[in-house]
Design a protein around this motif. Structure first.
Motif, PDB file in Angstrom:
ATOM      1  N   GLU A   1       1.511   9.612  -5.621  1.00 61.75           N
ATOM      2  CA  GLU A   1       1.949  10.925  -5.163  1.00 61.75           C
ATOM      3  C   GLU A   1       3.136  11.440  -5.963  1.00 61.75           C
ATOM      4  OE1 GLU A   1       2.725  10.725  -0.979  1.00 61.75           O
ATOM      5  OE2 GLU A   1       0.733   9.900  -0.571  1.00 61.75           O
TER       6      GLU A   1
ATOM      7  N   GLN B   1       0.827  -1.211   0.000  1.00 59.31           N
ATOM      8  CA  GLN B   1       0.000   0.000   0.000  1.00 59.31           C
ATOM      9  C   GLN B   1       0.858   1.258   0.000  1.00 59.31           C
ATOM     10  OE1 GLN B   1      -3.445   0.033  -0.439  1.00 59.31           O
ATOM     11  NE2 GLN B   1      -2.851   2.130  -0.929  1.00 59.31           N
ATOM     12  N   GLN B   2       1.949   1.264   0.781  1.00 56.52           N
ATOM     13  CA  GLN B   2       2.842   2.424   0.799  1.00 56.52           C
ATOM     14  C   GLN B   2       3.434   2.673  -0.584  1.00 56.52           C
ATOM     15  OE1 GLN B   2       5.753   1.367   3.733  1.00 56.52           O
ATOM     16  NE2 GLN B   2       4.586   2.245   5.432  1.00 56.52           N
TER      17      GLN B   2
ATOM     18  N   ASP C   1       0.691   4.017  -2.974  1.00 55.37           N
ATOM     19  CA  ASP C   1       0.413   5.409  -2.614  1.00 55.37           C
ATOM     20  C   ASP C   1       1.537   6.329  -3.088  1.00 55.37           C
ATOM     21  OD1 ASP C   1      -1.939   4.616  -1.405  1.00 55.37           O
ATOM     22  OD2 ASP C   1      -1.142   4.729   0.643  1.00 55.37           O
TER      23      ASP C   1
END
Length: 145
Positions: free
Chosen positions: A102, A94-95, A98
């Motif tokens: 970004e 997930q990091q 994400d």
């Protein structure tokens, strides 16, 4: 602390790939032989070669990585796919997803049915980001057909 440093290194490396250049220096329209040399210099090994597809395996930050280079008839890289094996570490997965969203800064689009995110790389090129559901996060740098 060590985990934080590794995450920062990982985020920097992923970030390089969003300038239409991968963290290993691979870029669109690069001669295939030059791309292969870059991977071999970085301790990747070529494990398969078929017509216009070369597959390499290696390691990055203690995680297995597979890179497939797709070439055109002229012998240049037309697209590539990076598989980052996340070893059931859902938080890391997930990091990373994400961060991909970004870092690039352009709008991304999600196909919720197909469970794929699309990021416009410019010049008709698209980065597809998706989970292969067997432990790999796929970053597919695609060239329009």
């Amino acid at each position: 602390m060590k985990r934080t440093v590794l995450i920062l290194v990982w985020m920097f490396a992923i970030g390089l790939s969003f300038a239409q250049v991968s963290m290993w220096g691979i870029q669109y329209d690069m001669p295939l032989e030059q791309a292969k040399a870059l991977l071999l210099e970085d301790a990747f090994r070529e494990v398969a070669q078929t017509y216009q597809v070369n597959t390499f395996e290696g390691e990055f930050e203690y995680r297995e990585v597979e890179i497939k280079l797709y070439s055109n008839a002229e012998g240049n890289v037309k697209s590539w796919m990076i598989t980052l094996y996340y070893e059931d570490d859902i938080d890391w997965l997930q990091q990373t997803v994400d961060f991909v969203h970004e870092w690039y800064g352009n709008p991304y689009y999600s196909d919720w049915e197909a469970e794929i995110d699309y990021i416009d790389m410019g010049e008709g090129r698209i980065l597809y980001v998706y989970d292969d559901y067997v432990g790999g996060l796929i970053l597919e740098f695609a060239e329009p057909e």
